[in-house]
Design a protein around this motif. Structure first.
Motif, PDB file in Angstrom:
ATOM      1  N   ALA A   1       0.818  -1.211   0.000  1.00  9.52           N
ATOM      2  CA  ALA A   1       0.000   0.000   0.000  1.00  9.52           C
ATOM      3  C   ALA A   1       0.854   1.263   0.000  1.00  9.52           C
ATOM      4  CB  ALA A   1      -0.938  -0.005   1.198  1.00  9.52           C
ATOM      5  N   GLU A   2       2.103   1.132   0.420  1.00  8.33           N
ATOM      6  CA  GLU A   2       2.995   2.288   0.475  1.00  8.33           C
ATOM      7  C   GLU A   2       3.843   2.436  -0.788  1.00  8.33           C
ATOM      8  OE1 GLU A   2       5.247   1.946   4.077  1.00  8.33           O
ATOM      9  OE2 GLU A   2       3.455   2.045   5.339  1.00  8.33           O
ATOM     10  N   GLN A   3       3.729   1.502  -1.712  1.00 11.88           N
ATOM     11  CA  GLN A   3       4.522   1.551  -2.942  1.00 11.88           C
ATOM     12  C   GLN A   3       3.809   2.408  -3.995  1.00 11.88           C
ATOM     13  OE1 GLN A   3       7.378   0.576  -2.208  1.00 11.88           O
ATOM     14  NE2 GLN A   3       7.719  -1.519  -2.849  1.00 11.88           N
ATOM     15  N   PRO A   4       4.532   3.334  -4.626  1.00 14.05           N
ATOM     16  CA  PRO A   4       3.909   4.090  -5.726  1.00 14.05           C
ATOM     17  C   PRO A   4       3.669   3.159  -6.919  1.00 14.05           C
ATOM     18  CG  PRO A   4       6.243   4.652  -5.500  1.00 14.05           C
ATOM     19  CD  PRO A   4       5.908   3.726  -4.370  1.00 14.05           C
ATOM     20  N   LEU A   5       2.684   3.489  -7.719  1.00 11.22           N
ATOM     21  CA  LEU A   5       2.306   2.629  -8.847  1.00 11.22           C
ATOM     22  C   LEU A   5       2.893   3.093 -10.182  1.00 11.22           C
ATOM     23  CD1 LEU A   5      -1.443   2.006  -7.926  1.00 11.22           C
ATOM     24  CD2 LEU A   5       0.530   0.522  -7.520  1.00 11.22           C
ATOM     25  N   ASP A   6       3.939   3.918 -10.138  1.00 11.36           N
ATOM     26  CA  ASP A   6       4.520   4.420 -11.384  1.00 11.36           C
ATOM     27  C   ASP A   6       5.569   3.479 -11.968  1.00 11.36           C
ATOM     28  OD1 ASP A   6       6.229   4.916  -9.274  1.00 11.36           O
ATOM     29  OD2 ASP A   6       6.881   6.883 -10.000  1.00 11.36           O
ATOM     30  N   ALA A   7       6.058   2.517 -11.176  1.00  7.58           N
ATOM     31  CA  ALA A   7       7.045   1.552 -11.669  1.00  7.58           C
ATOM     32  C   ALA A   7       6.864   0.232 -10.924  1.00  7.58           C
ATOM     33  CB  ALA A   7       8.467   2.079 -11.471  1.00  7.58           C
ATOM     34  N   VAL A   8       7.211  -0.864 -11.574  1.00 10.45           N
ATOM     35  CA  VAL A   8       7.115  -2.187 -10.951  1.00 10.45           C
ATOM     36  C   VAL A   8       8.078  -2.246  -9.771  1.00 10.45           C
ATOM     37  CG1 VAL A   8       7.393  -4.668 -11.304  1.00 10.45           C
ATOM     38  CG2 VAL A   8       6.507  -3.240 -13.166  1.00 10.45           C
ATOM     39  N   ALA A   9       7.578  -2.720  -8.639  1.00  8.17           N
ATOM     40  CA  ALA A   9       8.386  -2.819  -7.427  1.00  8.17           C
ATOM     41  C   ALA A   9       7.937  -4.028  -6.620  1.00  8.17           C
ATOM     42  CB  ALA A   9       8.251  -1.544  -6.598  1.00  8.17           C
TER      43      ALA A   9
ATOM     44  N   GLY B   1      11.275  -1.851 -11.852  1.00  4.92           N
ATOM     45  CA  GLY B   1      11.670  -0.538 -12.363  1.00  4.92           C
ATOM     46  C   GLY B   1      10.976  -0.142 -13.655  1.00  4.92           C
ATOM     47  N   ALA B   2      10.336  -1.097 -14.320  1.00  4.35           N
ATOM     48  CA  ALA B   2       9.646  -0.799 -15.582  1.00  4.35           C
ATOM     49  C   ALA B   2       8.331  -0.083 -15.293  1.00  4.35           C
ATOM     50  CB  ALA B   2       9.387  -2.083 -16.360  1.00  4.35           C
ATOM     51  N   ALA B   3       7.920   0.765 -16.227  1.00  7.79           N
ATOM     52  CA  ALA B   3       6.682   1.533 -16.105  1.00  7.79           C
ATOM     53  C   ALA B   3       5.695   1.064 -17.166  1.00  7.79           C
ATOM     54  CB  ALA B   3       6.982   3.019 -16.280  1.00  7.79           C
ATOM     55  N   PRO B   4       4.417   1.381 -16.986  1.00 10.57           N
ATOM     56  CA  PRO B   4       3.445   1.014 -18.023  1.00 10.57           C
ATOM     57  C   PRO B   4       3.873   1.587 -19.384  1.00 10.57           C
ATOM     58  CG  PRO B   4       2.303   1.697 -16.046  1.00 10.57           C
ATOM     59  CD  PRO B   4       3.767   1.998 -15.821  1.00 10.57           C
ATOM     60  N   GLY B   5       3.781   0.737 -20.403  1.00 10.82           N
ATOM     61  CA  GLY B   5       4.209   1.119 -21.745  1.00 10.82           C
ATOM     62  C   GLY B   5       5.618   0.658 -22.073  1.00 10.82           C
ATOM     63  N   ASP B   6       6.415   0.325 -21.051  1.00 16.07           N
ATOM     64  CA  ASP B   6       7.775  -0.160 -21.276  1.00 16.07           C
ATOM     65  C   ASP B   6       7.749  -1.597 -21.787  1.00 16.07           C
ATOM     66  OD1 ASP B   6       8.734   2.229 -20.303  1.00 16.07           O
ATOM     67  OD2 ASP B   6       9.509   1.391 -18.418  1.00 16.07           O
ATOM     68  N   THR B   7       8.763  -1.939 -22.548  1.00 18.19           N
ATOM     69  CA  THR B   7       8.974  -3.315 -22.985  1.00 18.19           C
ATOM     70  C   THR B   7      10.243  -3.811 -22.306  1.00 18.19           C
ATOM     71  OG1 THR B   7       7.917  -2.925 -25.111  1.00 18.19           O
ATOM     72  CG2 THR B   7       9.365  -4.834 -24.960  1.00 18.19           C
ATOM     73  N   VAL B   8      10.153  -4.980 -21.701  1.00 20.31           N
ATOM     74  CA  VAL B   8      11.314  -5.583 -21.044  1.00 20.31           C
ATOM     75  C   VAL B   8      11.659  -6.880 -21.756  1.00 20.31           C
ATOM     76  CG1 VAL B   8      10.757  -4.557 -18.808  1.00 20.31           C
ATOM     77  CG2 VAL B   8       9.957  -6.852 -19.328  1.00 20.31           C
ATOM     78  N   VAL B   9      12.901  -7.264 -21.657  1.00 15.94           N
ATOM     79  CA  VAL B   9      13.366  -8.509 -22.266  1.00 15.94           C
ATOM     80  C   VAL B   9      13.827  -9.434 -21.142  1.00 15.94           C
ATOM     81  CG1 VAL B   9      15.016  -9.573 -23.834  1.00 15.94           C
ATOM     82  CG2 VAL B   9      14.063  -7.310 -24.362  1.00 15.94           C
ATOM     83  N   VAL B  10      13.256 -10.623 -21.125  1.00 14.41           N
ATOM     84  CA  VAL B  10      13.613 -11.633 -20.135  1.00 14.41           C
ATOM     85  C   VAL B  10      14.444 -12.689 -20.849  1.00 14.41           C
ATOM     86  CG1 VAL B  10      12.744 -13.304 -18.457  1.00 14.41           C
ATOM     87  CG2 VAL B  10      11.428 -11.233 -18.944  1.00 14.41           C
ATOM     88  N   GLN B  11      15.651 -12.909 -20.347  1.00 15.76           N
ATOM     89  CA  GLN B  11      16.516 -13.936 -20.926  1.00 15.76           C
ATOM     90  C   GLN B  11      16.148 -15.283 -20.321  1.00 15.76           C
ATOM     91  OE1 GLN B  11      18.441 -13.329 -23.463  1.00 15.76           O
ATOM     92  NE2 GLN B  11      18.062 -11.129 -23.363  1.00 15.76           N
ATOM     93  N   ARG B  12      15.819 -16.239 -21.185  1.00 18.20           N
ATOM     94  CA  ARG B  12      15.448 -17.588 -20.759  1.00 18.20           C
ATOM     95  C   ARG B  12      16.285 -18.594 -21.536  1.00 18.20           C
ATOM     96  NH1 ARG B  12       9.594 -18.346 -22.717  1.00 18.20           N
ATOM     97  NH2 ARG B  12      10.680 -17.840 -24.601  1.00 18.20           N
ATOM     98  N   PRO B  13      16.391 -19.808 -21.030  1.00 19.59           N
ATOM     99  CA  PRO B  13      17.106 -20.837 -21.794  1.00 19.59           C
ATOM    100  C   PRO B  13      16.479 -21.064 -23.169  1.00 19.59           C
ATOM    101  CG  PRO B  13      16.790 -21.567 -19.540  1.00 19.59           C
ATOM    102  CD  PRO B  13      16.019 -20.283 -19.702  1.00 19.59           C
ATOM    103  N   ALA B  14      15.163 -20.875 -23.276  1.00 21.27           N
ATOM    104  CA  ALA B  14      14.472 -21.085 -24.551  1.00 21.27           C
ATOM    105  C   ALA B  14      14.603 -19.876 -25.477  1.00 21.27           C
ATOM    106  CB  ALA B  14      12.995 -21.378 -24.292  1.00 21.27           C
ATOM    107  N   GLY B  15      15.278 -18.842 -25.014  1.00 24.10           N
ATOM    108  CA  GLY B  15      15.448 -17.637 -25.822  1.00 24.10           C
ATOM    109  C   GLY B  15      14.838 -16.431 -25.133  1.00 24.10           C
ATOM    110  N   ALA B  16      15.131 -15.269 -25.670  1.00 21.76           N
ATOM    111  CA  ALA B  16      14.646 -14.019 -25.083  1.00 21.76           C
ATOM    112  C   ALA B  16      13.131 -13.907 -25.249  1.00 21.76           C
ATOM    113  CB  ALA B  16      15.346 -12.837 -25.744  1.00 21.76           C
ATOM    114  N   LEU B  17      12.496 -13.326 -24.246  1.00 24.14           N
ATOM    115  CA  LEU B  17      11.062 -13.115 -24.252  1.00 24.14           C
ATOM    116  C   LEU B  17      10.798 -11.635 -24.013  1.00 24.14           C
ATOM    117  CD1 LEU B  17       8.082 -14.144 -24.115  1.00 24.14           C
ATOM    118  CD2 LEU B  17       8.460 -14.408 -21.641  1.00 24.14           C
ATOM    119  N   GLU B  18      10.093 -10.996 -24.943  1.00 22.17           N
ATOM    120  CA  GLU B  18       9.737  -9.593 -24.788  1.00 22.17           C
ATOM    121  C   GLU B  18       8.349  -9.492 -24.171  1.00 22.17           C
ATOM    122  OE1 GLU B  18      10.065  -6.969 -28.109  1.00 22.17           O
ATOM    123  OE2 GLU B  18      12.152  -7.481 -28.461  1.00 22.17           O
TER     124      GLU B  18
END
Length: 164
Positions: free
Chosen positions: A86-94, A138-155
């Protein structure tokens, strides 16, 4: 008397069990996670009391396991760093927040970043040390993140951040 017939373990009250490993990461917990740890400790203490009240206590392994679990739970609670979503701002993932993401195919998935002890992939709860959480924090709405996985990168596109 021959040494072959001597029980060298006589006098040992409990079997030695290896300790449960403690994480090397800070123990951030949500308020729900903190309550869950406390409830698990209370339950294990009750179970130990019942084990000690048994009439037949020849098998000490269940008591030793309960004592070991209690030590682990007490250590996790002592290291707990509570975070109130409840104390976390909603402007970025935390930590403690929920995030709705979409993959390249448009499939939407909701994740909640929780403490290690709360993490449960089936419920979409991920630990902050996971590659997915590290990519999202740290990502905000509208941002695209890349997750590195053994099966390959996931956007993943961050659609929404909310409190669970």
């Amino acid at each position: 008397m021959s040494r072959a017939f001597v029980n060298e373990d006589a006098g040992i009250d409990r079997p030695d069990l290896p300790e449960l490993p403690l994480s090397r990461h800070p123990n951030y917990v949500t308020l729900r996670g903190l309550e869950t740890l406390k409830a698990r400790l209370a339950q294990r203490l009750e179970e130990l009391e019942a084990l000690r009240a048994r009439e037949d206590r020849l098998d000490k392994l269940p008591e030793a396991a309960a004592e070991r679990d209690i030590r682990w739970l007490e250590a996790r609670l002592a290291m707990a760093i509570p975070v109130d979503p409840a104390e976390q701002p909603l402007d970025a993932v935390a930590f403690g927040l929920a995030v709705l993401v979409a993959d390249a195919g448009g499939r939407e998935i909701r994740y909640e970043i929780t403490g290690e002890d709360e993490a449960d992939a089936a419920q979409g709860r991920i630990a902050p040390q996971s590659p997915l959480a590290r990519a999202l924090i740290g990502a905000a709405p509208g941002d695209t993140v890349v997750v590195q996985r053994p099966a390959g990168a996931l956007e993943l596109e961050v659609l929404e951040i909310s409190r669970p």
